[in-house]
Write a protein that holds these residues in place. Structure first.
Motif, PDB file in Angstrom:
ATOM      1  N   GLU A 233       0.845  -1.201   0.000  1.00 53.83           N
ATOM      2  CA  GLU A 233       0.000   0.000   0.000  1.00 53.83           C
ATOM      3  C   GLU A 233       0.879   1.248   0.000  1.00 53.83           C
ATOM      4  OE1 GLU A 233      -2.696   2.101   3.307  1.00 53.83           O
ATOM      5  OE2 GLU A 233      -3.612   0.244   2.533  1.00 53.83           O
ATOM      6  N   TYR A 234       0.499   2.236  -0.812  1.00 53.14           N
ATOM      7  CA  TYR A 234       1.247   3.492  -0.919  1.00 53.14           C
ATOM      8  C   TYR A 234       0.282   4.662  -0.766  1.00 53.14           C
ATOM      9  CZ  TYR A 234       4.732   0.403  -2.983  1.00 53.14           C
ATOM     10  OH  TYR A 234       5.630  -0.625  -3.199  1.00 53.14           O
ATOM     11  N   SER A 235       0.800   5.743  -0.230  1.00 54.52           N
ATOM     12  CA  SER A 235       0.053   6.989  -0.176  1.00 54.52           C
ATOM     13  C   SER A 235       0.562   7.876  -1.306  1.00 54.52           C
ATOM     14  CB  SER A 235       0.245   7.682   1.174  1.00 54.52           C
ATOM     15  OG  SER A 235      -0.456   8.908   1.198  1.00 54.52           O
ATOM     16  N   VAL A 236      -0.315   8.155  -2.264  1.00 52.77           N
ATOM     17  CA  VAL A 236       0.078   8.929  -3.447  1.00 52.77           C
ATOM     18  C   VAL A 236      -0.887  10.097  -3.602  1.00 52.77           C
ATOM     19  CG1 VAL A 236       0.572   8.869  -5.919  1.00 52.77           C
ATOM     20  CG2 VAL A 236       0.889   6.797  -4.539  1.00 52.77           C
ATOM     21  N   SER A 237      -0.371  11.302  -3.461  1.00 52.23           N
ATOM     22  CA  SER A 237      -1.168  12.531  -3.583  1.00 52.23           C
ATOM     23  C   SER A 237      -2.373  12.515  -2.649  1.00 52.23           C
ATOM     24  CB  SER A 237      -1.622  12.717  -5.036  1.00 52.23           C
ATOM     25  OG  SER A 237      -0.515  12.752  -5.909  1.00 52.23           O
ATOM     26  N   GLY A 238      -2.156  12.022  -1.432  1.00 50.95           N
ATOM     27  CA  GLY A 238      -3.205  12.050  -0.426  1.00 50.95           C
ATOM     28  C   GLY A 238      -4.219  10.925  -0.530  1.00 50.95           C
ATOM     29  N   GLN A 239      -4.046  10.014  -1.471  1.00 56.00           N
ATOM     30  CA  GLN A 239      -4.953   8.890  -1.643  1.00 56.00           C
ATOM     31  C   GLN A 239      -4.189   7.578  -1.485  1.00 56.00           C
ATOM     32  OE1 GLN A 239      -8.266   9.582  -2.145  1.00 56.00           O
ATOM     33  NE2 GLN A 239      -7.730  11.769  -2.125  1.00 56.00           N
ATOM     34  N   LYS A 240      -4.911   6.515  -1.138  1.00 53.17           N
ATOM     35  CA  LYS A 240      -4.269   5.217  -0.962  1.00 53.17           C
ATOM     36  C   LYS A 240      -4.339   4.401  -2.256  1.00 53.17           C
ATOM     37  CE  LYS A 240      -4.939   4.788   4.038  1.00 53.17           C
ATOM     38  NZ  LYS A 240      -5.543   3.987   5.138  1.00 53.17           N
ATOM     39  N   THR A 259      -8.125   0.093  -4.767  1.00 54.70           N
ATOM     40  CA  THR A 259      -8.258   1.427  -4.171  1.00 54.70           C
ATOM     41  C   THR A 259      -9.346   1.361  -3.100  1.00 54.70           C
ATOM     42  OG1 THR A 259      -9.720   1.945  -6.050  1.00 54.70           O
ATOM     43  CG2 THR A 259      -7.478   2.808  -6.126  1.00 54.70           C
ATOM     44  N   ASN A 263     -11.089   6.380   0.036  1.00 54.25           N
ATOM     45  CA  ASN A 263     -10.467   7.445  -0.763  1.00 54.25           C
ATOM     46  C   ASN A 263     -11.500   8.499  -1.126  1.00 54.25           C
ATOM     47  OD1 ASN A 263      -7.933   6.333  -0.758  1.00 54.25           O
ATOM     48  ND2 ASN A 263      -7.955   5.641  -2.884  1.00 54.25           N
ATOM     49  N   TRP A 325      -5.935  11.314 -10.268  1.00 56.71           N
ATOM     50  CA  TRP A 325      -7.026  11.169  -9.313  1.00 56.71           C
ATOM     51  C   TRP A 325      -8.128  12.171  -9.662  1.00 56.71           C
ATOM     52  CZ3 TRP A 325      -6.842   7.060  -6.289  1.00 56.71           C
ATOM     53  CH2 TRP A 325      -5.615   6.575  -5.809  1.00 56.71           C
TER      54      TRP A 325
END
Length: 438
Positions: A233-240, A259, A263, A325
């Motif tokens: 799991e990664y946090s990318v631009s405030g989303q998971k 996802t 989110n 996103w």
């Protein structure tokens, strides 16, 4: 050198023939009543030699391995040209991962030929050409399969992409079938295809020819994909973003994502690349299907890259290149016909024209072109403030750096139209995401 001498020369050269070739040749000999060991073949009577020569002609047209051994796959140059911008498929052809089909059908003076296919468990690529006796420039419209089912009778789910011919349909073109939601390439498909005159713009213009044919796919020739379980799991631009797995098959590489429902934005586009220890890079496909969505249609679930299956890399790295996103609050766009406004929109999308012509409403939107991404801004379904919904017709045109999408909406009431936005501008993640596969 006559044909008999040519055959004998080839016979002596093919000491290490493929197993499939050997078994096929033996079946031919058995039908002639002269089955013998391969090394003693040239000692059989003339009648059996004649039967074997018939096998020679048959094999040269149906066996990839045999065709290569006698001077190359027929139409090899055309195959190579058809996959110019698809290095994964080119590598498959170079490694003889091709199945001969040899189907041809003529209707109304139009001939549809399907000489070859490339397939694995998840994807089928058909190579075809069209020829019109009167010299018309033709194209295929529609790439539907007639209700394919798997071995258990379950309906096969798929998405298809029929490429528009660039250099004339008489040259080899491709149809991509990507099997989705757990479906796999069936052993047989029923094709229902329409050949149309490329100059016929009207959607209700009569077809030049209608074709229906069955194509068999030999699963015994499939090679097993290389699979990698990831579950990170990664946090990318405030989303998971959860990267679940990667699968490298002969025709493509598939990255499977998840996802969380928590989110606040939808994953509408994403780009990865693969690289190895030698600096080779494989990125998203330029032709065919590049991604498919989850059953809700909201989030990208599977991303498809070029395949490096035949490169035999010792080390592989998966890198997230960009991500798009779309805030859930911006999925529905309200168009006020009277005031000629559309909201919510971002700086990257703007409505440039709203024109009413009787009962028809023409809407024009514009967005930047991000690389080769010409994806639609909105889905093809709209609704109005009276509760009706319908499917709009649309077209697009592009310049060097902008893309225009034009809709025509006919059946609407109430003065307000609701569009469903599909596209979000891609952005490079602030923190690099690189996953070591091996």
């Amino acid at each position: 050198m006559n044909r008999m001498e040519e055959f004998m020369t080839l016979q002596r050269e093919l000491e290490n023939e493929p197993a499939a070739l050997q078994s096929t040749t033996l079946r031919c000999l058995e039908r002639a009543g002269r089955a013998r060991k391969r090394a003693r073949f040239w000692k059989i009577p003339v009648s059996a030699v004649a039967a074997a020569l018939a096998c020679f002609v048959l094999l040269a047209n149906t066996s990839v391995a045999f065709a290569r051994s006698v001077g190359g796959i027929p139409l090899l140059s055309d195959l190579a040209k058809a996959v110019t911008y698809e290095p994964g498929l080119k590598a498959a052809i170079d490694n003889e991962y091709v199945q001969p089909v040899g189907l041809s059908q003529t209707k109304n003076g139009v001939t549809l030929s399907i000489p070859y296919l490339i397939a694995d468990k998840s994807q089928l690529v058909l190579f075809y050409s069209l020829h019109s006796a009167d010299g018309r420039s033709l194209e295929l419209r529609g790439a539907g399969l007639g209700g394919p089912t798997d071995e258990f009778g379950k309906k096969v789910e798929y998405t298809s992409d029929c490429e528009e011919p660039e250099n004339g349909a008489e040259e080899l073109q491709k149809i991509h079938y990507q099997f989705t939601n757990g479906s796999e390439t069936p052993e047989k498909i029923h094709l229902e295809l329409i050949a149309a005159d490329r100059s016929a713009v009207a959607p209700d213009a009569p077809a030049a020819a209608n074709f229906a044919m069955d194509v068999s796919i030999d699963h015994s020739l499939f090679q097993e994909p290389e699979k990698f379980g990831i579950q990170k799991e990664y946090s990318v631009s405030g989303q998971k973003l959860i990267v679940q797995s990667a699968e490298i098959a002969p025709t493509m590489t598939k990255i499977t994502l998840d996802t969380p429902k928590t989110n606040t934005a939808l994953l509408r586009n994403i780009a990865f690349s693969l690289s190895d220890e030698q600096g080779n890079v494989w990125s998203g496909r330029k032709n065919g299907i590049t991604a498919t969505f989850d059953p809700s249609g909201d989030n990208v679930r599977d991303v498809y890259l070029e395949s490096n299956y035949f490169s035999h890399s010792k080390h592989l790295y998966l890198k997230l290149e960009s991500i798009g996103w779309l805030p859930k609050s911006m999925r529905t766009v309200k168009v006020d016909v009277k005031n000629k406004t559309a909201s919510p929109l971002t700086d990257s999308i703007r409505m440039t024209q709203l024109e009413q012509n009787g009962s028809r409403l023409n809407l024009t939107f514009e967005k930047p072109i991000d690389g080769m991404n010409l994806s639609q801004i909105f889905s093809s379904v709209y609704s109005d403030s009276a509760g009706n919904w319908d499917v709009k017709s649309f077209s697009d045109r592009s310049s060097e750096n902008r893309m225009e999408e034009i809709f025509s909406v006919d059946h609407w009431k109430g003065g307000i139209i609701y569009l469903t936005r599909d596209w979000a501008p891609p952005a490079v993640p602030n923190e690099p995401v690189v996953i070591t596969l091996k």
